[in-house]
Scaffold this motif. Structure first.
Motif, PDB file in Angstrom:
ATOM      1  N   THR A   1       0.785  -1.234  -0.042  1.00 23.27           N
ATOM      2  CA  THR A   1      -0.070  -0.022  -0.217  1.00 23.27           C
ATOM      3  C   THR A   1       0.841   1.303  -0.141  1.00 23.27           C
ATOM      4  N   TRP A   2       0.550   1.945  -0.914  1.00 28.88           N
ATOM      5  CA  TRP A   2       1.525   3.415  -1.091  1.00 28.88           C
ATOM      6  C   TRP A   2       0.702   4.474  -0.609  1.00 28.88           C
ATOM      7  N   PHE A   3       0.755   5.173   0.585  1.00 28.89           N
ATOM      8  CA  PHE A   3       0.322   6.310   1.108  1.00 28.89           C
ATOM      9  C   PHE A   3       0.756   7.518   0.234  1.00 28.89           C
ATOM     10  N   ARG A   4      -0.041   7.938  -0.796  1.00 27.63           N
ATOM     11  CA  ARG A   4       0.251   8.950  -1.730  1.00 27.63           C
ATOM     12  C   ARG A   4       0.186  10.363  -1.134  1.00 27.63           C
ATOM     13  N   GLU A   5      -0.565  10.439  -0.048  1.00 31.63           N
ATOM     14  CA  GLU A   5      -0.523  12.007   0.716  1.00 31.63           C
ATOM     15  C   GLU A   5       0.426  11.969   2.057  1.00 31.63           C
ATOM     16  N   ALA A   6       1.173  10.950   2.017  1.00 33.53           N
ATOM     17  CA  ALA A   6       2.051  11.142   3.311  1.00 33.53           C
ATOM     18  C   ALA A   6       2.859  12.505   3.315  1.00 33.53           C
ATOM     19  N   ARG A   7       3.048  12.883   4.486  1.00 33.01           N
ATOM     20  CA  ARG A   7       3.683  14.325   4.842  1.00 33.01           C
ATOM     21  C   ARG A   7       4.825  13.967   5.907  1.00 33.01           C
ATOM     22  N   SER A   8       5.770  14.961   5.783  1.00 33.25           N
ATOM     23  CA  SER A   8       6.939  15.164   6.648  1.00 33.25           C
ATOM     24  C   SER A   8       6.223  15.944   8.029  1.00 33.25           C
ATOM     25  N   ILE A   9       7.054  16.608   8.901  1.00 32.88           N
ATOM     26  CA  ILE A   9       6.530  17.547   9.830  1.00 32.88           C
ATOM     27  C   ILE A   9       7.278  18.877   9.543  1.00 32.88           C
ATOM     28  N   PHE A  10       6.802  20.091  10.523  1.00 31.35           N
ATOM     29  CA  PHE A  10       7.507  21.047   9.839  1.00 31.35           C
ATOM     30  C   PHE A  10       8.449  21.599  11.280  1.00 31.35           C
ATOM     31  N   PRO A  11       9.499  21.827  11.067  1.00 31.13           N
ATOM     32  CA  PRO A  11      10.401  22.093   9.773  1.00 31.13           C
ATOM     33  C   PRO A  11      10.815  20.675   9.335  1.00 31.13           C
ATOM     34  N   SER A  12      10.571  20.524   7.838  1.00 28.54           N
ATOM     35  CA  SER A  12      10.885  19.382   7.206  1.00 28.54           C
ATOM     36  C   SER A  12      12.431  18.927   6.918  1.00 28.54           C
TER      37      SER A  12
ATOM     38  N   ARG B   1       0.558  43.899   2.569  1.00 23.07           N
ATOM     39  CA  ARG B   1       0.580  43.325   1.109  1.00 23.07           C
ATOM     40  C   ARG B   1       0.892  41.814   1.472  1.00 23.07           C
ATOM     41  N   PHE B   2       1.218  41.268   2.487  1.00 21.61           N
ATOM     42  CA  PHE B   2       1.802  40.102   2.749  1.00 21.61           C
ATOM     43  C   PHE B   2       0.431  39.065   3.178  1.00 21.61           C
ATOM     44  N   ARG B   3       0.454  37.983   2.703  1.00 22.81           N
ATOM     45  CA  ARG B   3      -0.514  37.154   3.090  1.00 22.81           C
ATOM     46  C   ARG B   3      -0.036  35.819   2.822  1.00 22.81           C
ATOM     47  N   GLN B   4      -0.224  34.602   3.736  1.00 20.07           N
ATOM     48  CA  GLN B   4      -0.009  33.419   3.652  1.00 20.07           C
ATOM     49  C   GLN B   4      -0.954  32.589   3.923  1.00 20.07           C
ATOM     50  N   ARG B   5      -0.824  31.145   3.520  1.00 20.98           N
ATOM     51  CA  ARG B   5      -1.754  30.186   3.564  1.00 20.98           C
ATOM     52  C   ARG B   5      -1.129  28.881   4.005  1.00 20.98           C
ATOM     53  N   LEU B   6      -1.986  28.067   4.840  1.00 24.15           N
ATOM     54  CA  LEU B   6      -1.664  26.781   5.613  1.00 24.15           C
ATOM     55  C   LEU B   6      -2.946  25.705   5.057  1.00 24.15           C
ATOM     56  N   THR B   7      -2.538  24.642   4.509  1.00 29.68           N
ATOM     57  CA  THR B   7      -3.611  23.599   4.458  1.00 29.68           C
ATOM     58  C   THR B   7      -3.312  22.359   5.420  1.00 29.68           C
ATOM     59  N   SER B   8      -4.096  21.976   6.113  1.00 30.17           N
ATOM     60  CA  SER B   8      -3.978  20.828   6.817  1.00 30.17           C
ATOM     61  C   SER B   8      -5.144  20.188   7.303  1.00 30.17           C
ATOM     62  N   VAL B   9      -4.833  18.810   8.052  1.00 29.49           N
ATOM     63  CA  VAL B   9      -5.948  17.885   8.243  1.00 29.49           C
ATOM     64  C   VAL B   9      -5.999  17.559   9.803  1.00 29.49           C
ATOM     65  N   ASP B  10      -6.991  18.269  10.549  1.00 30.07           N
ATOM     66  CA  ASP B  10      -6.930  17.614  11.952  1.00 30.07           C
ATOM     67  C   ASP B  10      -7.365  16.338  12.068  1.00 30.07           C
ATOM     68  N   ARG B  11      -6.791  15.517  12.908  1.00 35.10           N
ATOM     69  CA  ARG B  11      -7.108  14.315  13.254  1.00 35.10           C
ATOM     70  C   ARG B  11      -7.271  13.921  14.763  1.00 35.10           C
ATOM     71  N   GLY B  12      -7.662  14.827  15.475  1.00 37.44           N
ATOM     72  CA  GLY B  12      -7.749  14.688  16.965  1.00 37.44           C
ATOM     73  C   GLY B  12      -6.464  14.897  17.776  1.00 37.44           C
ATOM     74  N   ARG B  13      -5.658  13.920  17.951  1.00 39.14           N
ATOM     75  CA  ARG B  13      -4.525  14.005  18.673  1.00 39.14           C
ATOM     76  C   ARG B  13      -3.265  14.370  17.772  1.00 39.14           C
ATOM     77  N   SER B  14      -3.648  14.418  16.331  1.00 45.28           N
ATOM     78  CA  SER B  14      -2.388  14.829  15.619  1.00 45.28           C
ATOM     79  C   SER B  14      -2.971  15.639  14.355  1.00 45.28           C
ATOM     80  N   ARG B  15      -2.127  16.324  13.899  1.00 42.56           N
ATOM     81  CA  ARG B  15      -2.363  17.457  12.720  1.00 42.56           C
ATOM     82  C   ARG B  15      -1.406  17.040  11.515  1.00 42.56           C
ATOM     83  N   ILE B  16      -1.969  16.816  10.309  1.00 40.73           N
ATOM     84  CA  ILE B  16      -0.991  16.634   8.926  1.00 40.73           C
ATOM     85  C   ILE B  16      -1.113  17.599   8.343  1.00 40.73           C
ATOM     86  N   LEU B  17       0.129  18.334   8.086  1.00 34.40           N
ATOM     87  CA  LEU B  17       0.415  19.510   7.175  1.00 34.40           C
ATOM     88  C   LEU B  17       0.615  19.299   5.832  1.00 34.40           C
ATOM     89  N   LEU B  18      -0.804  19.690   5.108  1.00 36.69           N
ATOM     90  CA  LEU B  18      -0.222  19.245   3.609  1.00 36.69           C
ATOM     91  C   LEU B  18       0.453  20.223   2.760  1.00 36.69           C
TER      92      LEU B  18
END
Length: 488
Positions: A37-48, A465-482
């Motif tokens: 099984t290949w987990f295609r949306e796997a992520r590291s942490i920050f800082p990566s 003029r500065f704006r930043q965006r972060l996308t993540s998935v909250d999973r209760g005890r953990s958060r995945i930074l997309l």
């Protein structure tokens, strides 16, 4: 579960981007992926970065819990320089002076030891990264080998055993062909055949090292990637030859991705020109300067003189600069930090007691590099050769990792698109033996079918003029930074 595991084998390809796994470049990895099984949306942490990522693999937790908040960072109470953790001696000194472990959370190795199970590690990355995988290896009765020798191994007798069987440690070269071959032989012929631990981990320092110094898509980097794939193929072949091969669970991962650097940003000099006396990483801090700044495409800023007023002034100046990608500060409401326009460090799992006053990420873009790989970034000077690739930030090219599992609990030939990451490896290893995760770990095992129903959450903050965006998935005890970056 009706099927069971007797052994878990983990192979880490440092810095491998998923799109580099192809039939032409990595035929053994592709064959392995087709069996699992290949987990295609796997992520590291920050800082990566490798050291905090290593600690996250070991502890199943983000830096906010395990406390390794970067490859390099300052701790004022333990010294007057940015800590680079180049040796076990330096790590021991940090732990003694701070009164706390550097890896400040329980590891899957600790849980295994409590249940009478063993972990053996063969590691070719830095001594610090090796240490992170099992800081208490000696106390746990485990076995850790570092390619850097006895002084870099928590259990130096492991190096003695390897040298006795396989000869002197290889001379360092670039790419690291000799180290790959030596480590693979130690792993296959000594760890798997003789020690036979419950869990065995092999960490390849390639393609990361060559990506840094010989560039992401160069012939040299691709050739060493092929060599690593061949080494993995020999490990895989050994497992397949065993009479009980169906009772092996195999996990292949990378700790982070890579992004090609282009223009340099002389951040230290620029901050000095606007009135903030900054020291360089090799210079003493906390005396005679007003701030310390670590380098790379991601780094920390610590205020040594001037307090919150200086912090806020620097943050406002940074957000006016075109080279800034993202900016983080402590506190706030969990989304926006104390400094207006910044994200909170808690949003990205960096709100540890060791956290600095600001964390910056230099700007990145999705443009292709000279080899056709998407993703380019700014970097501070004197860190890598011009055009070398880097990681540490929140672009998908740095965060998206290889994560593939095969064995009795995985389904073959599947692409799984759940939000997951390297923080799930610890719980997965323990679950393979029917052991619960530690309280501080992600409670998500990759062995189980995903029940996640929550989609991505998008946050945006900014000022002027500065704006930043972060996308993540909250999973209760953990958060995945997309992924994240500057949008204006």
């Amino acid at each position: 579960m009706t099927r069971s595991t007797d052994h878990v084998v983990i192979c880490v390809f440092d810095g491998l981007r998923p799109e580099f796994v192809t039939r032409e470049r990595t035929p053994n990895l592709v064959r392995f992926a087709e069996s699992g099984t290949w987990f295609r949306e796997a992520r590291s942490i920050f800082p990566s970065e490798t050291r905090p990522a290593s600690a996250s693999i070991a502890t199943g937790a983000p830096p906010s819990i395990h406390g390794v908040i970067g490859n390099y960072f300052g701790i004022p109470e333990v010294g007057n320089k940015v800590l680079e953790f180049r040796s076990l001696t330096e790590i021991a000194r940090v732990e003694e002076r701070s009164g706390r472990p550097l890896v400040d959370a329980e590891t899957f190795a600790d849980v295994l030891a409590r249940h009478g199970r063993k972990l053996a590690v063969v590691h070719t990355a830095s001594p610090a990264a090796t240490f992170m995988m099992n800081p208490q290896a000696a106390r746990n009765g485990h076995w850790t080998f570092s390619i850097h020798g006895r002084d870099a191994s928590v259990t130096p007798e492991a190096v003695d055993e390897a040298i006795a069987r396989f000869g002197p440690l290889p001379e360092r070269d670039l790419p690291r062909f000799a180290e790959i071959d030596y480590a693979e032989r130690v792993f296959r012929e000594h760890v798997l055949e003789r020690i036979k631990p419950d869990v065995a981990l092999l960490w390849f320092n390639e393609p990361d090292t060559s990506s840094h110094y010989r560039f992401l898509g160069s012939d040299e980097t691709l050739s060493v990637l092929k060599a690593v794939d061949e080494a993995f193929g020999r490990v895989l072949g050994w497992i397949e030859e065993q009479s009980d091969d169906e009772r092996y669970t195999i996990i292949v991962a990378s700790d982070h991705g890579h992004i090609t650097t282009t223009d340099t940003v002389p951040l230290h000099d620029l901050l000095r020109t606007v009135g903030h006396e900054s020291c360089r990483p090799e210079e003493p801090i906390f005396t005679g300067t007003q701030i310390s700044v670590t380098r790379g495409n991601t780094g920390e800023i610590r205020i040594t003189e001037g307090g919150i007023a200086r912090r806020d002034e620097i943050a406002r100046w940074l957000m006016e600069q075109d080279f800034l990608g993202m900016l983080f500060s402590p506190g706030g409401n969990g989304i926006e930090g104390d400094v207006p326009g910044t994200f909170s460090l808690s949003l990205v799992g960096l709100n540890h007691a060791r956290a600095p006053d600001l964390v910056y990420v230099l700007r990145s873009f999705d443009d292709k590099d000279v080899w056709g790989n998407p993703g380019i970034s700014f970097i501070t000077p004197d860190y890598l050769p011009a055009g070398g690739s880097m990681h540490g930030g929140l672009s998908t090219h740095e965060l998206n990792t290889v994560l593939i599992g095969a064995g009795p609990h995985f389904t073959g030939g599947v692409s799984d698109h759940r939000a997951c990451g390297i923080i799930d490896i610890a719980s997965t290893v323990l679950a393979a033996f029917g052991l619960p995760p530690a309280a501080t770990m992600s409670d998500r095992s990759l062995l189980e079918a995903s029940s996640e129903r929550r989609g991505p959450v998008v946050h945006e903050v900014g000022i002027g003029r500065f704006r930043q965006r972060l996308t993540s998935v909250d999973r209760g005890r953990s958060r995945i930074l997309l992924g994240g970056g500057r949008i204006a």
